[in-house]
Write an enzyme that holds these catalytic residues in place. Sequence first.
Site, PDB file in Angstrom:
ATOM      1  N   ARG A 171     -22.931 -19.499 -16.314  1.00 57.47           N
ATOM      2  CA  ARG A 171     -22.615 -18.727 -15.103  1.00 57.47           C
ATOM      3  C   ARG A 171     -23.208 -17.326 -15.185  1.00 57.47           C
ATOM      4  NH1 ARG A 171     -16.418 -18.129 -13.895  1.00 57.47           N
ATOM      5  NH2 ARG A 171     -16.532 -16.447 -15.413  1.00 57.47           N
ATOM      6  N   ARG A 186     -11.877 -11.795 -22.792  1.00 56.73           N
ATOM      7  CA  ARG A 186     -11.172 -12.561 -21.757  1.00 56.73           C
ATOM      8  C   ARG A 186     -10.538 -13.830 -22.328  1.00 56.73           C
ATOM      9  NH1 ARG A 186     -15.909 -13.045 -18.163  1.00 56.73           N
ATOM     10  NH2 ARG A 186     -14.776 -14.532 -16.893  1.00 56.73           N
ATOM     11  N   LYS A 193     -11.689 -23.336 -12.402  1.00 56.33           N
ATOM     12  CA  LYS A 193     -10.664 -23.066 -11.378  1.00 56.33           C
ATOM     13  C   LYS A 193     -11.265 -22.656 -10.040  1.00 56.33           C
ATOM     14  CE  LYS A 193      -8.438 -19.626 -13.195  1.00 56.33           C
ATOM     15  NZ  LYS A 193      -9.135 -19.353 -14.451  1.00 56.33           N
ATOM     16  N   ARG A 223      -1.335 -14.177 -14.686  1.00 60.68           N
ATOM     17  CA  ARG A 223      -2.092 -14.053 -15.933  1.00 60.68           C
ATOM     18  C   ARG A 223      -1.188 -13.733 -17.118  1.00 60.68           C
ATOM     19  NH1 ARG A 223      -7.311 -14.361 -13.655  1.00 60.68           N
ATOM     20  NH2 ARG A 223      -8.842 -13.480 -15.016  1.00 60.68           N
ATOM     21  N   ARG A 256     -22.362 -11.900 -13.404  1.00 61.67           N
ATOM     22  CA  ARG A 256     -21.110 -11.156 -13.251  1.00 61.67           C
ATOM     23  C   ARG A 256     -20.997 -10.059 -14.288  1.00 61.67           C
ATOM     24  NH1 ARG A 256     -15.733 -14.705 -12.257  1.00 61.67           N
ATOM     25  NH2 ARG A 256     -14.961 -13.223 -13.800  1.00 61.67           N
TER      26      ARG A 256
HETATM   27  P1  AMP Z   1     -11.266 -13.852 -12.575  1.00 59.90           P
HETATM   28  O1  AMP Z   1     -12.306 -13.876 -11.506  1.00 59.90           O
HETATM   29  O2  AMP Z   1     -10.001 -14.555 -12.151  1.00 59.90           O
HETATM   30  O3  AMP Z   1     -11.764 -14.332 -13.905  1.00 59.90           O
HETATM   31  O4  AMP Z   1     -10.839 -12.333 -12.784  1.00 59.90           O
HETATM   32  C1  AMP Z   1     -11.777 -11.350 -13.200  1.00 59.90           C
HETATM   33  C2  AMP Z   1     -11.058 -10.146 -13.782  1.00 59.90           C
HETATM   34  O5  AMP Z   1     -10.208  -9.558 -12.776  1.00 59.90           O
HETATM   35  C3  AMP Z   1     -10.115 -10.428 -14.940  1.00 59.90           C
HETATM   36  O6  AMP Z   1     -10.791 -10.493 -16.190  1.00 59.90           O
HETATM   37  C4  AMP Z   1      -9.160  -9.246 -14.852  1.00 59.90           C
HETATM   38  O7  AMP Z   1      -9.749  -8.067 -15.355  1.00 59.90           O
HETATM   39  C5  AMP Z   1      -8.991  -9.080 -13.349  1.00 59.90           C
HETATM   40  N1  AMP Z   1      -7.887  -9.915 -12.845  1.00 59.90           N
HETATM   41  C6  AMP Z   1      -7.964 -11.002 -12.010  1.00 59.90           C
HETATM   42  N2  AMP Z   1      -6.746 -11.519 -11.774  1.00 59.90           N
HETATM   43  C7  AMP Z   1      -5.878 -10.762 -12.480  1.00 59.90           C
HETATM   44  C8  AMP Z   1      -4.474 -10.780 -12.678  1.00 59.90           C
HETATM   45  N3  AMP Z   1      -3.714 -11.730 -12.120  1.00 59.90           N
HETATM   46  N4  AMP Z   1      -3.916  -9.821 -13.460  1.00 59.90           N
HETATM   47  C9  AMP Z   1      -4.652  -8.865 -14.034  1.00 59.90           C
HETATM   48  N5  AMP Z   1      -5.984  -8.797 -13.911  1.00 59.90           N
HETATM   49  C10 AMP Z   1      -6.599  -9.715 -13.144  1.00 59.90           C
END
Ligand code: AMP
Length: 192
Positions: free
Chosen positions: A127, A144, A13, A88, A133
């Site tokens: 990654r 996740r 994404k 989410r 990360r």
């Molecule tokens: P991502 O980079 O989108 O994978 O997001 C990394 C982390 O940020 C996720 O595993 C969540 O802990 C938090 N996070 C990102 N977007 C959301 C969301 N829409 N709702 C809740 N937590 C989020």
Amino acid sequence: MRLVLLGAPGSGKGTQAARLKDHLQVPHISTGDLLRAEVAAGSKLGLEAKEIMASGNLVSDEILLGMLEDRFSRDDTKGGFILDGYPRNLAQAAALDQLLQRIGQPMDYAVQLEVPTEMLVERIAGRAKAEGRADDSPESVRRRLQVYNDQTAPVVDFYRQHGQLTVVNGVGSLDDVFTRIVEALAPAKEVG
Ligand code: AMP
């Protein structure tokens, strides 16, 4: 164009959103990036989010909605946006729908990037090596993926029921997947 990208962690994404941003000339809004910026800045919100993110769980709906409202109030989103990492769960999907109705900017497209689970795990491991990360540890990755299956996967049906869903095969080179997404969006581009 107003677009949301859906897909599991590691589905590509973020990478595709960065490309689409240049192609469509609209901002890329990644809630993960917004949260990581808060963590890096050491803000109150960042301090609250840090541990939750590292564990692979979801930060509260309330915090996320506040962050999004703030982001959508900026002028650069008036011509459209690419949303990545939100919604989410179903509560977030409903909240977003209401917010966009309220500001008169309903979603045009939800694009789901479909990638088999074995490949997701492989990609995230790659990654982790490249970017390091904090939430790419094996335990957090497992969590996740579990959160995605339990809470985020139903969001796909939400957009399907709203007639906004387009499913795109996310397996292949970055260029191939990008081309598929652009082709899937072509009808909307023509009308406006
Ligand atoms: P991502 O980079 O989108 O994978 O997001 C990394 C982390 O940020 C996720 O595993 C969540 O802990 C938090 N996070 C990102 N977007 C959301 C969301 N829409 N709702 C809740 N937590 C989020």
